[in-house]
Design a protein around this motif. Structure first.
Motif, short mmCIF file in Angstrom:
data_model
loop_
_atom_site.label_atom_id
_atom_site.label_comp_id
_atom_site.label_asym_id
_atom_site.label_seq_id
_atom_site.Cartn_x
_atom_site.Cartn_y
_atom_site.Cartn_z
N UNK A 128 0.90 -1.17 0.20
CA UNK A 128 -0.02 0.00 -0.08
C UNK A 128 1.01 1.34 0.01
N UNK A 129 2.01 1.42 0.62
CA UNK A 129 2.90 2.41 0.77
C UNK A 129 3.53 2.65 -0.58
N UNK A 130 3.96 1.58 -1.48
CA UNK A 130 4.48 1.86 -2.73
C UNK A 130 3.23 2.36 -3.79
N UNK A 131 2.11 1.96 -3.60
CA UNK A 131 1.19 2.13 -4.38
C UNK A 131 0.72 3.71 -4.11
N UNK A 147 -4.31 11.28 8.81
CA UNK A 147 -5.47 10.25 8.49
C UNK A 147 -5.40 9.13 9.69
N UNK A 148 -4.28 8.87 10.10
CA UNK A 148 -4.49 7.67 11.44
C UNK A 148 -5.03 8.20 12.46
N UNK A 149 -4.79 9.70 12.71
CA UNK A 149 -5.30 10.02 13.85
C UNK A 149 -6.96 10.32 13.99
N UNK A 150 -7.52 10.66 12.55
CA UNK A 150 -8.85 10.55 12.48
C UNK A 150 -9.43 9.16 12.57
N UNK A 169 -4.05 4.73 0.43
CA UNK A 169 -3.82 5.26 1.79
C UNK A 169 -4.66 4.97 2.78
N UNK A 170 -6.07 4.68 2.52
CA UNK A 170 -7.10 4.41 3.47
C UNK A 170 -6.80 2.88 3.95
N UNK A 171 -6.34 2.08 2.84
CA UNK A 171 -5.97 0.59 3.41
C UNK A 171 -4.75 0.61 4.11
#
Length: 901
Positions: free
Chosen positions: A733-736, A856-859, A770-772
């Motif tokens: 997911x990070x690469x994508x 995004x992680x905080x949310x 990002x969400x994944x």
């Protein structure tokens, strides 16, 4: 039949002032039931009109009606069918043939006889009677109206009519006269004999009066006869005098005939003399060449402007004398033949002298132009041929004269011009391209100095091999793709060295400078070649008098089109092409003279592509513009065709550059020990797109770039996903996420209209991954709590009511408090801190997405917290169990962690 005849005369013909002379009862052949009558009639008034009338009995009553009438003059043939045997059938030929069958043969014969008699009396046109017995055709005495006195018309007419028919009906006037006579005699009705005696007496009285009148006029007749005798005597005397006069005039007539014949001969002689003088004047005026013109043709100076003008005028005068339209017989005159022979000798002599002089001019020009090559070798310019063209154009009219009078010498001059000029242009153009190659490769000053010296063939070969056969890198390049494209040996550099070179800003700046320099040099090369070719083509058209009209199609042959199809490519082989027009001849001359342009351009393009494969973008834009300009002027010209062929090669190199980039995307290998970050081919696409957008701004071939964009971006998408799936150190997911974020940012910045759909797709892929990644990462800090509430949701999903979940042994309040106690605020902060460090280790610094991911992680963490609180409130109501940290604590933890790092 007599009663019917009387009835028809009374009811039908008398009202129309016609007399019925003959009648026949007939029916049409094959239809005997429908009977009718054919009637032969004449009019009572003059001029007499004879008709054949068809009368038919009416269907509604017992009376007859007139159906159709034909004028007897329209009757052509009467056919009685058989002249020997009795046959009631007969034919009448009017505008068409009418076939009849009479009720009896006698009636038919009587009717045909009546028609014959009427024809003999009244018609000038004779009717043909076929198969008619000669007994019926009896001659009648022809009585004309001119031979009968007007007072006797009635009686003669009556007599003729009696011959035609025994019965003659009285007309109205006759009936009136008889009635008046009978009224004057009382016994006319009661005593017919007394009436007849009276009429006889009156007739005798009239006869006596006539005799007395004749006797009284006898004396006057004798006097008239005497006068006629005297007149005849006078006529005889006059005839005697006329005869004597005629004898006297006979001799005068003979003398006048002799005088007339003499005058005719004199007139004929004068006429011949005038015609002879006219012919002599015509020949003298049109076939006499002035001595000045003859001298100019034999000795005129072809080097000076005045001499050229005199020779031109003399040549035109000679051509007019030779092309004069001679009248019949002129070519048989000895003087004319001698003059024509003299003209032919003058023409041959002057044509030979002119051809020799122009050949010398061509050779001298080649030597003079060669002496100026050295000064143009250092500069990237081509020698100017305008002075040479200007001097030669003075001979243009003489070339036109030579073309019309001696085409063989004209062709020889054309061939010699092409031979001399092709060698001259070949030297100039090769030197010009060598200077361009030296400037492109940036060789030393000694090499430039060497280029100015006269080059031998071995030196040229050695220099070309040094430019085209080297296997090393010619210039620096910012991308591994460009480094691979300049290696002719096929050896590829490792990905790690490519990544190191990407960070070298000075090398990147050097690439930009080299490409800009190459672009300027290539543009200057085209800008020098284009006016040179156009000027030479214009000169050839004017000097050799070749019209640049529209050529016939089919003078070009196969070559590949810019998109892989076919495009017209001119033959450059030595085989002669069929000349379908003068424009084709111009193109063939240009091909012969500039035969080295296309190979030299292809060599220059190959060198530019070897220096840097991205140079094909510059060349594609520049060459497309020049081809578009040339085709607007003349799409079938040599320049347009040659540049079009070279454009095909450039487009192939461009397509090859795109294919190489896609192939190298597929061959990218990533390190297993370091994080991936932004993939090199993503950066290379960004560099390519930025460079291409700056080059193709307002370019004619934008469509080629759009197609290349589509191929490249598809390759980037596919290979990013491929590398992400193969990555071991960095999560997929990070690469994508990082690479698609970079692609989206690049497309947003460049605003490439054809990639709008790919831009949206890149944004969607970035958001999804990002969400994944956030959801996957947040499962680790509160792992036991996540497992506990997943079990609660599973029970609810199985059908257990939410408020009854607390009665489950594994999910009662005590188990909940035990799990919550394992995650006090200090542990949560520690877990978040470890998570931050792990995310920091996964993400690369170039893309700078750490804060975005952390936010995004905080949310997502707050969303999970609220979800846990909701489950506690619903499944454990009134228990008083709460989390040992609040939302505000989460915000403080995240903020302090971000600031501390």
């Amino acid at each position: 039949m007599t009663a019917i005849k009387h009835a028809l005369q009374r009811d039908i013909f008398t009202p129309n002032d016609e007399r019925l002379l003959s009648i026949v009862n007939v029916c049409k052949a094959g239809k005997k039931k429908k009977n009718c009558f054919l009637c032969a009639t004449v009019t009572t008034e003059r001029p007499v009109q004879v008709k054949v009338v068809k009368v038919k009995k009416s269907d509604k009553g017992d009376f007859y009606k007139r159906q159709i009438a034909w004028a007897l003059r329209d009757l052509a043939v009467v056919d009685a069918k058989d002249a020997i045997k009795e046959n009631p059938e007969f034919d009448l030929h009017f505008e068409k043939i009418y076939k009849w069958v009479a009720s009896s043969t006698a009636e038919k014969n009587a009717f045909i006889s009546c028609i014959w008699k009427l024809n003999q009396r009244y018609l000038r046109k004779k009717i043909d009677f076929v198969n008619v017995s000669s007994q019926l055709l009896e001659e009648l005495p022809k009585v004309t109206e001119e031979s009968v006195p007007s007072g006797e018309n009635q009686s003669v007419t009556g007599g003729d009519e009696e011959a035609v028919d025994e019965y003659q009906e009285l007309n109205a006037r006759e009936e009136q006269d008889i009635e008046i006579m009978m009224e004057g005699c009382e016994c006319a009705i009661s005593n017919a004999e007394a009436f007849a005696e009276r009429l006889s007496r009156e007739l005798q009285v009239l006869d006596g009066a006539n005799i007395q009148s004749i006797m009284a006029s006898e004396k006057q007749v004798n006097i008239l006869m005497k006068l006629l005798d005297e007149a005849l005597k006078e006529v005889d005397q006059i005839e005697l005098k006329l005869s004597s006069y005629e004898e006297m005039l006979q001799s005068v007539k003979e003398q006048m005939d002799q005088i007339s014949e003499s005058n005719h001969l004199i007139h004929l002689s004068n006429t011949n003399n005038v015609k002879l003088l006219s012919e002599i004047e015509f020949l003298v005026n049109h076939m006499d060449l002035a001595k000045g013109h003859i001298k100019a043709l034999q000795e005129g100076d072809l080097a000076s402007s005045r001499g050229i003008e005199a020779c031109t005028n003399a040549a035109d005068a000679l051509l007019q004398c030779m092309n004069v339209a001679l009248r019949p017989g002129h070519d048989m005159l000895l003087a004319v033949k001698e003059q024509q022979q003299h003209f032919s000798e003058l023409r041959e002599q002057f044509a030979r002298r002119l051809a020799n002089h122009l050949n010398n001019v061509f050779v001298q020009q080649g030597h003079d132009q060669s002496s100026t090559l050295a000064q143009h070798s250092v500069e990237l310019t081509l020698p100017n041929h305008h002075p040479f063209h200007r001097d030669l154009l003075r001979y243009a009219k003489l070339m036109e004269w030579l073309k019309s009078t001696d085409y063989g010498k004209y062709e020889g001059l054309t061939k010699n011009y092409m031979d001399y000029l092709s060698r001259l242009y070949e030297r100039e153009i090769k030197d010009f391209f060598e200077v361009a190659k030296i400037k492109m490769t940036g060789t030393t000053k000694e090499s430039k100095k060497f280029a100015t010296l006269p080059r031998k063939e071995s030196a040229v070969k050695q220099e070309t091999e040094s430019l085209h056969g080297s296997s090393g890198k010619l210039t620096g390049s910012t991308s591994s793709l460009n480094k691979l494209s300049v290696q002719s040996s096929g050896n590829r550099r490792s990905q790690s060295s490519s990544l190191l070179d990407m960070g070298n800003m000075s090398a990147s700046d050097l690439d930009v400078a080299d490409r800009t320099k190459f672009d300027k040099i290539f543009e200057q090369v085209l800008s020098e070649l284009e006016p040179l070719c156009l000027a030479e083509q214009d000169f050839i058209s004017k000097f050799f008098k070749l019209q640049q009209h529209q050529s016939m199609p089919g003078s070009m042959t196969e070559a590949e089109d810019l998109d892989g199809g076919t495009l017209a490519r001119q033959h450059n082989s030595g085989a002669p092409l069929p000349v379908s027009s003068e424009k084709d001849m111009i193109r063939q001359m240009m091909i012969k003279i500039f035969r080295c342009i296309e190979p030299e351009l292809n060599n220059l393009i190959a060198l530019g592509d070897k220096i840097d494969s991205f140079n094909s973008l510059y060349m594609l834009v520049k060459m497309s513009h020049h081809v578009w300009t040339a085709q607007n002027v003349d799409p079938a010209s040599f320049l347009s065709t040659t540049l079009g062929n070279v454009l095909v090669t450039i487009k192939r190199n461009f397509d090859k550059c795109i294919s190489n980039q896609i192939r190298q995307m597929e061959e990218v290998k990533i390190s297993k020990k370091s994080k991936v970050g932004i993939l090199p081919f993503v950066t290379e696409f960004e560099e390519f797109a930025g460079l291409a957008e700056s080059i193709f701004k307002n370019a004619e071939r934008r469509g080629d770039l759009d197609k290349a964009y589509t191929k490249l971006i598809r390759g980037v998408f596919v290979n990013v996903e491929k590398v992400a799936n193969e990555s071991q150190k960095t999560p997929r997911d990070v690469v994508m996420m990082e690479n698609f974020h970079h692609i989206f940012a690049t497309l947003s910045r460049l605003k490439i209209s054809c990639l709008e759909a790919e831009k949206k797709e890149a944004k969607q892929k970035y958001t999804d991954h990002l969400q994944s990644y956030v959801i996957y990462s947040l499962g680790q800090p509160l792992e036991k709590l996540n497992h506990f509430f997943e079990g609660v949701e599973a029970r609810v999903a199985q059908g257990i009511r939410e408020e009854e979940v607390s009665y489950q042994l594994a999910f009662n309040k005590q188990e909940l408090r035990k799990v919550i106690k394992e995650y006090p605020g200090k542990e949560v902060k520690k877990g978040l801190d470890n998570l931050y460090k792990k995310v920091d280790k996964h993400l690369c610094e170039e893309e700078n997405l750490l804060q975005v991911v952390w936010h995004s992680m905080q949310d997502e963490f707050i969303r999970q917290y609220k979800h846990f609180e909701g489950l506690i409130a619903r499944c454990y109501p009134g228990s008083g169990v709460t989390m040992e940290f609040t939302i505000q604590d989460i915000l403080d933890y995240c903020s302090s962690i971000a600031q501390s790092h």
